[in-house]
Design a protein around this motif. Structure first.
Motif, mmCIF file in Angstrom:
data_model
loop_
_atom_site.group_PDB
_atom_site.id
_atom_site.type_symbol
_atom_site.label_atom_id
_atom_site.label_comp_id
_atom_site.label_asym_id
_atom_site.label_seq_id
_atom_site.Cartn_x
_atom_site.Cartn_y
_atom_site.Cartn_z
ATOM 1 N N GLY A 195 0.477 -1.046 -0.057
ATOM 2 C CA GLY A 195 -0.171 -0.145 -0.238
ATOM 3 C C GLY A 195 0.413 1.576 -0.062
ATOM 4 O O GLY A 195 0.133 2.260 -0.035
ATOM 5 N N LEU A 196 2.272 1.213 -0.167
ATOM 6 C CA LEU A 196 3.001 2.315 -0.246
ATOM 7 C C LEU A 196 2.985 2.977 -2.039
ATOM 8 O O LEU A 196 2.258 2.693 -2.812
ATOM 9 N N ASP A 197 2.851 4.492 -1.528
ATOM 10 C CA ASP A 197 3.048 5.205 -2.832
ATOM 11 C C ASP A 197 4.157 4.890 -3.286
ATOM 12 O O ASP A 197 4.875 5.613 -3.206
ATOM 13 N N LEU A 198 4.128 4.586 -4.750
ATOM 14 C CA LEU A 198 5.612 4.370 -4.992
ATOM 15 C C LEU A 198 6.396 5.256 -6.237
ATOM 16 O O LEU A 198 7.794 4.789 -5.984
ATOM 17 N N LEU A 201 8.439 5.879 -2.842
ATOM 18 C CA LEU A 201 9.123 4.450 -2.976
ATOM 19 C C LEU A 201 10.458 4.901 -3.283
ATOM 20 O O LEU A 201 11.151 4.606 -2.753
ATOM 21 N N LEU A 202 10.266 5.607 -4.870
ATOM 22 C CA LEU A 202 11.386 5.024 -5.634
ATOM 23 C C LEU A 202 12.005 6.624 -5.229
ATOM 24 O O LEU A 202 12.966 6.272 -5.577
ATOM 25 N N ASP A 203 11.503 7.506 -4.091
ATOM 26 C CA ASP A 203 12.160 8.850 -4.585
ATOM 27 C C ASP A 203 13.433 7.913 -2.675
ATOM 28 O O ASP A 203 14.462 8.295 -3.427
ATOM 29 N N VAL A 204 12.973 8.081 -2.742
ATOM 30 C CA VAL A 204 13.719 6.960 -1.089
ATOM 31 C C VAL A 204 14.506 5.935 -1.754
ATOM 32 O O VAL A 204 15.731 6.527 -1.422
ATOM 33 N N ILE A 205 13.917 5.440 -2.474
ATOM 34 C CA ILE A 205 15.363 4.512 -3.098
ATOM 35 C C ILE A 205 16.643 5.138 -3.941
ATOM 36 O O ILE A 205 17.749 4.738 -3.495
ATOM 37 N N ASN A 206 16.108 5.980 -4.598
ATOM 38 C CA ASN A 206 16.675 6.618 -5.958
ATOM 39 C C ASN A 206 17.686 7.667 -4.940
ATOM 40 O O ASN A 206 18.754 8.662 -5.527
ATOM 41 N N SER A 208 19.131 7.270 -1.859
ATOM 42 C CA SER A 208 19.253 5.690 -0.736
ATOM 43 C C SER A 208 20.257 4.726 -1.075
ATOM 44 O O SER A 208 20.835 4.761 -2.547
ATOM 45 N N SER A 209 20.554 3.932 -0.447
ATOM 46 C CA SER A 209 21.247 2.752 -0.800
ATOM 47 C C SER A 209 20.911 1.664 -1.849
ATOM 48 O O SER A 209 21.712 1.320 -2.197
ATOM 49 N N GLY A 210 19.367 2.079 -1.889
ATOM 50 C CA GLY A 210 19.506 0.456 -3.308
ATOM 51 C C GLY A 210 19.468 1.970 -4.693
ATOM 52 O O GLY A 210 18.735 0.488 -5.723
ATOM 53 N N VAL A 211 19.467 2.257 -4.393
ATOM 54 C CA VAL A 211 19.764 3.176 -6.777
ATOM 55 C C VAL A 211 20.838 2.223 -7.100
ATOM 56 O O VAL A 211 21.055 1.230 -6.652
ATOM 57 N N SER A 212 19.733 2.366 -8.561
ATOM 58 C CA SER A 212 20.358 1.581 -9.567
ATOM 59 C C SER A 212 19.438 1.792 -11.350
ATOM 60 O O SER A 212 18.966 3.097 -10.695
ATOM 61 N N PHE A 213 20.316 1.908 -12.213
ATOM 62 C CA PHE A 213 20.000 1.969 -13.284
ATOM 63 C C PHE A 213 18.587 2.021 -13.273
ATOM 64 O O PHE A 213 17.705 2.635 -14.195
ATOM 65 N N ALA A 214 18.109 0.360 -12.976
ATOM 66 C CA ALA A 214 16.384 -0.030 -13.111
ATOM 67 C C ALA A 214 15.261 1.701 -12.516
ATOM 68 O O ALA A 214 14.959 1.896 -12.466
ATOM 69 N N SER A 215 15.700 1.380 -11.033
ATOM 70 C CA SER A 215 15.523 2.767 -10.155
ATOM 71 C C SER A 215 15.625 4.107 -10.561
ATOM 72 O O SER A 215 14.361 4.719 -10.893
ATOM 73 N N ASN A 217 15.549 5.093 -14.387
ATOM 74 C CA ASN A 217 15.744 5.430 -15.433
ATOM 75 C C ASN A 217 14.103 4.475 -15.787
ATOM 76 O O ASN A 217 13.899 4.975 -16.953
ATOM 77 N N ARG A 218 14.481 3.318 -15.340
ATOM 78 C CA ARG A 218 12.608 2.143 -15.883
ATOM 79 C C ARG A 218 11.681 2.458 -15.393
ATOM 80 O O ARG A 218 11.282 2.549 -15.934
ATOM 81 N N PHE A 219 12.302 2.482 -13.504
ATOM 82 C CA PHE A 219 10.215 2.415 -12.861
ATOM 83 C C PHE A 219 10.064 3.612 -12.709
ATOM 84 O O PHE A 219 8.641 3.705 -13.037
ATOM 85 N N PRO A 220 10.283 4.595 -12.855
ATOM 86 C CA PRO A 220 10.069 5.956 -12.989
ATOM 87 C C PRO A 220 8.891 5.934 -13.861
ATOM 88 O O PRO A 220 7.384 6.955 -13.792
ATOM 89 N N LYS A 221 8.796 5.399 -15.385
ATOM 90 C CA LYS A 221 8.376 5.072 -16.176
ATOM 91 C C LYS A 221 7.124 4.295 -15.967
ATOM 92 O O LYS A 221 5.934 4.181 -16.447
ATOM 93 N N ILE A 222 7.427 2.631 -15.390
ATOM 94 C CA ILE A 222 6.953 1.987 -15.161
ATOM 95 C C ILE A 222 5.699 1.866 -14.551
ATOM 96 O O ILE A 222 4.597 1.795 -14.378
ATOM 97 N N ILE A 223 6.420 2.897 -13.604
ATOM 98 C CA ILE A 223 4.872 2.806 -12.055
ATOM 99 C C ILE A 223 4.078 3.801 -13.143
ATOM 100 O O ILE A 223 2.587 4.076 -12.643
ATOM 101 N N LYS A 224 3.734 4.356 -14.386
ATOM 102 C CA LYS A 224 3.033 5.374 -15.073
ATOM 103 C C LYS A 224 2.754 4.283 -16.037
ATOM 104 O O LYS A 224 1.508 4.764 -17.275
ATOM 105 N N GLY A 225 3.124 3.084 -16.169
ATOM 106 C CA GLY A 225 2.285 2.594 -17.309
ATOM 107 C C GLY A 225 3.007 2.627 -18.781
ATOM 108 O O GLY A 225 2.820 1.825 -19.440
#
Length: 310
Positions: A195-198, A201-206, A208-215, A217-225
């Motif tokens: 139930g998190l706001d994605l 969540l991505l803003d936190v990851i990006n 923080s230490s979980g950041v990656s190319f996927a987080s 460059n990919r998922f900011p668009k994927i979570i919007k379809g």
């Protein structure tokens, strides 16, 4: 720019984009692809065969799906090798097994020509913009001869070592790409189910230490379809991970981290996503996690393979 004659073999998803970058610079390209429309779409002149491209070119660029196809085009009856001569350069932009690359390079060298293995990174978007990263193995002097052509579709070119080093570097890079993509996909599904706001969540990851190319460059668009259609498919990603595991086996070392992407992209292939962009691995994980979709307007009514059959 030199007046070297440019040939291109394999104008599919990536090859077509790279060839278009060359022709867009006003440079003539003689090309062959089994699908003739791919050649004309890239603005290239069609050739009847790979052999015809070889005979008329100083630099021959290859963009093919895997080593077995590269070997067939290079070594088959009336293939590229049969028409190569002194001073020609073949640049293999495919993702190939290093052992196969070195074997071909030896045969090409015996013919008086040069074989450069040039792994590419950046995906379809970077290819369209001419912003790919190239990792090249083979003689550096011949890389410098080919550099003006390669710079037409790349932003950075690294000489990684002797023959096979470029494709070895590519397999290692693709392995990390596969890990971060599949792991971030799982994390996003977990966030959705929790139930998190994605976006948060991505803003936190990006940051923080979980950041990656996927987080980033990919998922900011994927979570919007937007799945960024046109990139590496799940089946090709799986092929690259298996090739990396084969490399690790040949090096005589362990690969405890390969299990994750093998399972994730194996799942995607099994559920019917094989020919879709590898970003849809998030939907495969979502399918077996209760039909989760990150974006509300993307269907989540069960297993993808069943949907395809309906």
């Amino acid at each position: 720019m030199s007046e070297l004659k440019i040939g291109f073999i394999g104008l599919g998803n990536m090859g077509g984009r790279m060839a278009t970058c060359i022709t867009a610079a006003g440079i003539d390209v003689l090309a062959f692809d089994p699908i003739a429309e791919n050649v004309t779409a890239a603005g290239a002149r069609p050739a009847p065969s790979a052999a015809a491209v070889t005979e008329a070119s100083d630099i021959i660029l290859l963009s093919l799906p895997k080593s077995t196809v590269v070997e067939a085009v290079m070594l088959g009856a009336d293939g590229v090798l049969s028409r190569l001569g002194k001073g020609q350069i073949v640049v293999d932009l495919s993702t190939s097994a290093p052992d196969s690359t070195r074997m071909i390079a030896e045969k090409v060298e015996a013919a008086g020509a040069t074989y450069l293995d040039a792994g590419i990174s950046g995906g379809a978007a970077a290819a369209e913009k001419g912003q790919l990263v190239l990792m090249v193995g083979g003689p550096e002097t011949d890389l410098e001869r080919a550099r003006p052509t390669l710079e037409l579709f790349s932003a950075k070119i690294f000489h990684t070592g002797a023959s096979g080093a470029g494709h070895t570097t590519k397999l290692i890079n693709n392995f990390l790409n596969a890990i971060t993509l599949s792991a971030t996909a799982e994390a996003m599904v977990a966030g959705k189910k929790a139930g998190l706001d994605l976006e948060v969540l991505l803003d936190v990851i990006n940051n923080s230490s979980g950041v990656s190319f996927a987080s980033l460059n990919r998922f900011p668009k994927i979570i919007k379809g937007d799945y960024l259609k046109g990139g590496l498919t799940n089946s090709l990603m799986m092929k690259d991970v298996v090739a990396y595991v084969d490399l690790i086996g040949a090096l005589g070392m362990a690969s405890p981290n390969s299990a994750g992407p093998l399972a994730s992209f194996g799942l995607a292939n099994a559920l019917g996503y094989a020919d879709e962009i590898s970003n849809t691995v998030v939907d495969a994980i979502g399918d077996v996690s209760g039909g989760v979709r990150l974006f509300e307007n993307v269907p989540n009514d069960g297993n993808h393979s069943k949907k395809e059959e309906s």
